[in-house]
Write an enzyme that holds these catalytic residues in place. Structure first.
Site, short mmCIF file in Angstrom:
data_model
loop_
_atom_site.label_atom_id
_atom_site.label_comp_id
_atom_site.label_asym_id
_atom_site.label_seq_id
_atom_site.Cartn_x
_atom_site.Cartn_y
_atom_site.Cartn_z
N SER A 64 29.10 29.69 71.18
CA SER A 64 30.34 29.30 71.83
C SER A 64 29.04 27.75 72.81
CB SER A 64 30.84 29.85 72.21
OG SER A 64 31.54 30.05 71.84
N LYS A 67 29.56 24.63 72.13
CA LYS A 67 31.19 23.61 73.23
C LYS A 67 30.29 22.97 74.20
CE LYS A 67 33.94 28.31 72.21
NZ LYS A 67 34.21 29.40 72.53
N TYR A 192 33.51 22.41 64.32
CA TYR A 192 33.66 23.58 64.73
C TYR A 192 32.62 24.71 64.41
CZ TYR A 192 35.06 28.11 67.59
OH TYR A 192 35.12 28.68 68.27
N TYR A 244 33.60 33.73 79.72
CA TYR A 244 34.33 34.34 79.15
C TYR A 244 35.18 34.76 79.96
CZ TYR A 244 32.04 33.81 74.96
OH TYR A 244 31.03 33.33 73.26
N VAL A 262 28.12 34.01 71.43
CA VAL A 262 28.47 35.42 70.94
C VAL A 262 27.03 36.10 69.61
CG1 VAL A 262 30.86 36.30 70.97
CG2 VAL A 262 29.33 35.65 68.61
#
Length: 308
Positions: A64, A67, A192, A244, A262
């Site tokens: 992530s 992102k 992605y 998160y 993660v």
């Protein structure tokens, strides 16, 4: 860098006391193979000096953290108006892969680009003739931001992502049904998943964090890699949404714009001061590195990095 070197070694020793409290990301097969006791840490100053400790050169995937890269690339290509017509800026308090609110609120856009649904919507905005061209564009951008021209995709992790990405497939199909994305769902996911699978180490990510901490400039050359207004926007989203459903507590204990993944990595961009990257594949229930959190708490306190 002598003082910073001493501090990161102390942080590493502290973080090592907590790794046994977490577990690797078992739902992605390749990630579960990592040694949960490993910890790495790197700090990059705004003039490009790097101090590192522990398993700072062990390769892991961005997950992530990517992102942030994809969001910056999409903003540079499209501008803020288009991107934030697809995705919001608000924290959710939900898990990173939650789709509950999307399902309950028909036609709604994802709450922010730091959760899976939001990042998938952002990936749909990347321009290029083919999906391979779009992946290469984002990968080249990641190479520039990390100062590593050899950055590549871990194909074993990518295959594992595809084999286990059932919820992300559900998310992209729900986004399509809600009219949030225009592209082909499998192509959006290919981009992605590919960016999540980019292989990095702490030194790469500390440089990326230093670019963000320095207003978008390359710490070594001074080249403006990202527009300052985009950097400010991305740092604000990292502060409110980057950790998160732990983001609020992290803001109070560490107080540095950060983004976790993660794969065990976390980047932290202390504006005007330095960039930090930590690595520890043992994760807590939120998906954040257990040892990495403790190292960042220590460094934030000892170096007075808390923006609040």
């Amino acid at each position: 860098m002598e003082k910073e070197g001493l501090l990161i070694n102390e942080a590493l020793r502290l973080g090592a006391q907590y790794t046994s409290r977490g577990k690797t990301a078992s739902y992605i097969g390749e990630l579960s193979k990592k040694d949960p006791s490993h910890l790495g840490l790197a700090l990059c100053t705004l003039d490009g000096q790097i101090a590192a400790a522990g398993y700072s050169e062990e390769k892991f995937t961005m997950q992530s953290i990517s992102k942030v890269v994809t969001l910056i690339a999409a903003l540079e290509q499209n501008g803020q108006e288009k991107i934030f017509s697809r995705v919001g800026m608000e924290p959710t308090g939900d898990a990173f892969n939650s789709m509950v609110r999307l399902d309950l609120l028909a036609g709604s856009r994802p709450f922010n680009p730091m959760i899976n649904a939001g990042a998938i919507a952002v990936a749909d905005c990347i321009q290029g003739g083919t999906v391979d061209e779009r992946i290469e564009l984002c990968l080249d951008f990641a190479r520039r931001l990390t100062n590593n021209p050899g950055l590549c995709i871990d194909r074993a992790v990518l295959a594992s992502e595809k084999a286990t990405g059932y919820k992300n497939r559900a998310i992209v199909n729900l986004l399509e049904s809600n009219g949030v994305v225009d592209g082909k769902p499998e192509e959006i996911l290919e981009l992605y998943f590919s960016m999540c699978s980019v292989s990095v180490d702490c030194r790469d990510l500390a440089f990326l964090a230093a670019v963000l901490a320095g207003g978008g400039r390359n710490p070594l050359t001074g080249e403006q890699l990202v527009k300052p207004q985009i950097v400010r926007l991305v740092r604000s989203l990292m502060t409110t949404c980057g950790m998160y459903d732990y983001s609020g507590q992290f803001a109070s204990t560490v107080g540095i714009p950060s983004k976790s993944g993660v794969g065990g990595g976390i980047i932290s961009a202390a504006a005007g001061k330095c960039g930090i990257a930590v690595y520890g594949p043992a994760l807590d229930e939120h998906g954040n590195s257990v040892g990495g959190l403790k190292m960042l708490e220590y460094l934030s306190e000892k170096m007075d990095l808390n923006m609040f």
